[in-house]
Design an enzyme around this catalytic site. Structure first.
Site, PDB file in Angstrom:
ATOM      1  N   CYS A   1       0.849  -1.187   0.000  1.00  0.00           N
ATOM      2  CA  CYS A   1       0.000   0.000   0.000  1.00  0.00           C
ATOM      3  C   CYS A   1       0.889   1.242   0.000  1.00  0.00           C
ATOM      4  O   CYS A   1       1.752   1.373  -0.871  1.00  0.00           O
ATOM      5  CB  CYS A   1      -0.949  -0.093   1.172  1.00  0.00           C
ATOM      6  SG  CYS A   1      -2.382   0.983   1.064  1.00  0.00           S
TER       7      CYS A   1
ATOM      8  N   ASP B   1      -8.500  -2.850  -8.194  1.00  0.00           N
ATOM      9  CA  ASP B   1      -8.030  -1.766  -7.315  1.00  0.00           C
ATOM     10  C   ASP B   1      -8.266  -0.415  -8.003  1.00  0.00           C
ATOM     11  O   ASP B   1      -8.204  -0.316  -9.241  1.00  0.00           O
ATOM     12  CB  ASP B   1      -6.538  -1.967  -7.029  1.00  0.00           C
ATOM     13  CG  ASP B   1      -6.044  -1.210  -5.798  1.00  0.00           C
ATOM     14  OD1 ASP B   1      -6.779  -0.339  -5.292  1.00  0.00           O
ATOM     15  OD2 ASP B   1      -4.930  -1.509  -5.354  1.00  0.00           O
TER      16      ASP B   1
ATOM     17  N   HIS C   1      -7.595  -4.121  -3.831  1.00  0.00           N
ATOM     18  CA  HIS C   1      -6.492  -3.605  -3.046  1.00  0.00           C
ATOM     19  C   HIS C   1      -6.238  -4.500  -1.837  1.00  0.00           C
ATOM     20  O   HIS C   1      -7.169  -4.948  -1.202  1.00  0.00           O
ATOM     21  CB  HIS C   1      -6.843  -2.188  -2.579  1.00  0.00           C
ATOM     22  CG  HIS C   1      -5.700  -1.435  -2.013  1.00  0.00           C
ATOM     23  ND1 HIS C   1      -4.781  -0.787  -2.802  1.00  0.00           N
ATOM     24  CD2 HIS C   1      -5.315  -1.241  -0.732  1.00  0.00           C
ATOM     25  CE1 HIS C   1      -3.878  -0.209  -2.027  1.00  0.00           C
ATOM     26  NE2 HIS C   1      -4.171  -0.469  -0.776  1.00  0.00           N
TER      27      HIS C   1
END
Lengths: 98, 255
Positions: B122, B184, B216
């Site tokens: 991330c 995502d 994600h």
């Protein structure tokens, strides 16, 4: 996704955490991965005392849907509370009942 | 055959020589072991970060996860992360400095092979890309769904994050592995396309694995977004990549 989208708002009040009641003066609001809630993303609110350390925080993680429900509930109660308490919830500087 | 590891918190010298806490998991034995720096995501130096470090150690790597919010502590990692969040995160320069300090720590160990990679998830994936462009001493980088490598809205560039990492692609100095879910939105498919285009244009050694049916953070087993098949395949790609870049004899193919 991890994002830096954060809203900070000054608040006046108190919160109760594991160590009891504490004054809070700031709420930080963000939408990101939760720490505890079993969600991909959550609406997170940290009620903090800015002068305190890392532990002076009451944290909340909610789904987006429940956060919106909470907002509606808060606004509804403020509306009804204002009427019930004769304008006691009017913003400061405005005459009660005006 | 005996297998063992040790996992503990240590202190390293980070950016500006600051003391930075780190979670360090490594195999027992004389080595040599390649090192991997694990960059945590915005929510903080959490249990997932520790699990990744232990997973890497179980596969024979000395894995070090610096606590990027160390300076904001003491306190539990989630409380300290909340302080970092309220402050808008930590500066890229500081993160890169802490990664550099982590690399120095890993190379200084008597059982170190001398090679060091990085992995981030991330916002940590973005930091991994950034570090790979800023630190020539890294030998491999893995970017897992790092959003913000491409920045379309200039207002997202701040004093703490003044440059979009994609602008630094010409300086990428090690092979890069990217892991992305095609569902995502940060990064979006289009943004990952643009990152690939930049890597190709600048002749960089990279491989991207982009998974259908995954969004994600699809490695997280405790979230609805977990995708076991895609995650298992992607972890396999991560370890094949590190085998090639961190363990293969020097001078062999790295792409």
């Amino acid at each position: 996704m991890c994002s830096y989208i954060t809203e900070r708002v000054s608040v006046e009040g108190s919160a109760k955490g594991p160590d009891g009641w504490m004054a809070v003066d700031t709420a930080t609001v963000y939408f990101d991965h939760p720490y505890h809630a079993p969600l991909d993303h959550s609406l997170n609110v940290d009620f903090v005392n800015a002068a305190g350390g890392a532990g002076t925080r009451v944290a909340l993680e909610l789904s987006a849907e429940s956060a919106r429900s909470l907002v509606r509930a808060i606004l509804a109660v403020l509306e009804q509370g204002g009427e019930a308490h004769g304008g006691a919830l009017a913003p400061r500087g405005r005459a009660a009942g005006g | 055959m005996y297998e063992g590891m040790i996992a503990e918190t240590v202190a390293i010298r980070g950016h500006d020589g600051d003391d930075v806490a780190a979670y360090y998991a490594r195999p027992l034995g004389a080595g040599p072991f390649a090192g991997v720096i694990v960059i945590h995501h915005m929510p903080g130096w959490d249990e997932w970060t520790r699990e990744v470090a232990r997973r890497l150690a179980g596969r024979g790597y000395a894995a070090l996860a610096p606590h990027l919010y160390s300076r904001l502590g003491p306190g539990s990692p989630d409380d300290v992360a909340a302080i970092a969040r309220a402050a808008g995160g930590v500066a890229d320069e500081q993160v890169v400095g802490d990664v550099a300090g982590s690399a120095r720590f890993l190379r200084a160990q008597p059982y170190a092979s001398g090679r060091v990679g990085v992995i981030g998830f991330c916002s940590g994936g973005r930091h991994a890309y950034l570090a790979a462009c800023r630190l020539p001493e890294l030998d491999a980088a893995v970017d897992c769904w790092g959003g913000g490598v491409v920045v379309d809205d200039p207002s997202q560039l701040t004093e703490q994050r003044p440059v979009a990492p994609i602008e630094l692609t010409p300086d990428l100095s090690c092979p890069l592995l990217g892991i992305f879910g095609n569902d995502d939105r940060n990064p979006s498919v289009e943004q990952v396309d643009r990152t690939e285009e930049a890597l190709r244009r600048h002749g960089k050694a990279y491989e991207f694995h982009r998974y259908d049916g995954a969004g994600h953070g699809f490695f997280a087993v405790d979230r609805p977004g977990y995708r076991p098949e895609q995650a298992t395949d992607a972890w396999g790609e991560v370890f094949r990549f590190y085998e090639r870049t961190l363990r293969a004899p020097a001078g062999g193919p790295t792409e």
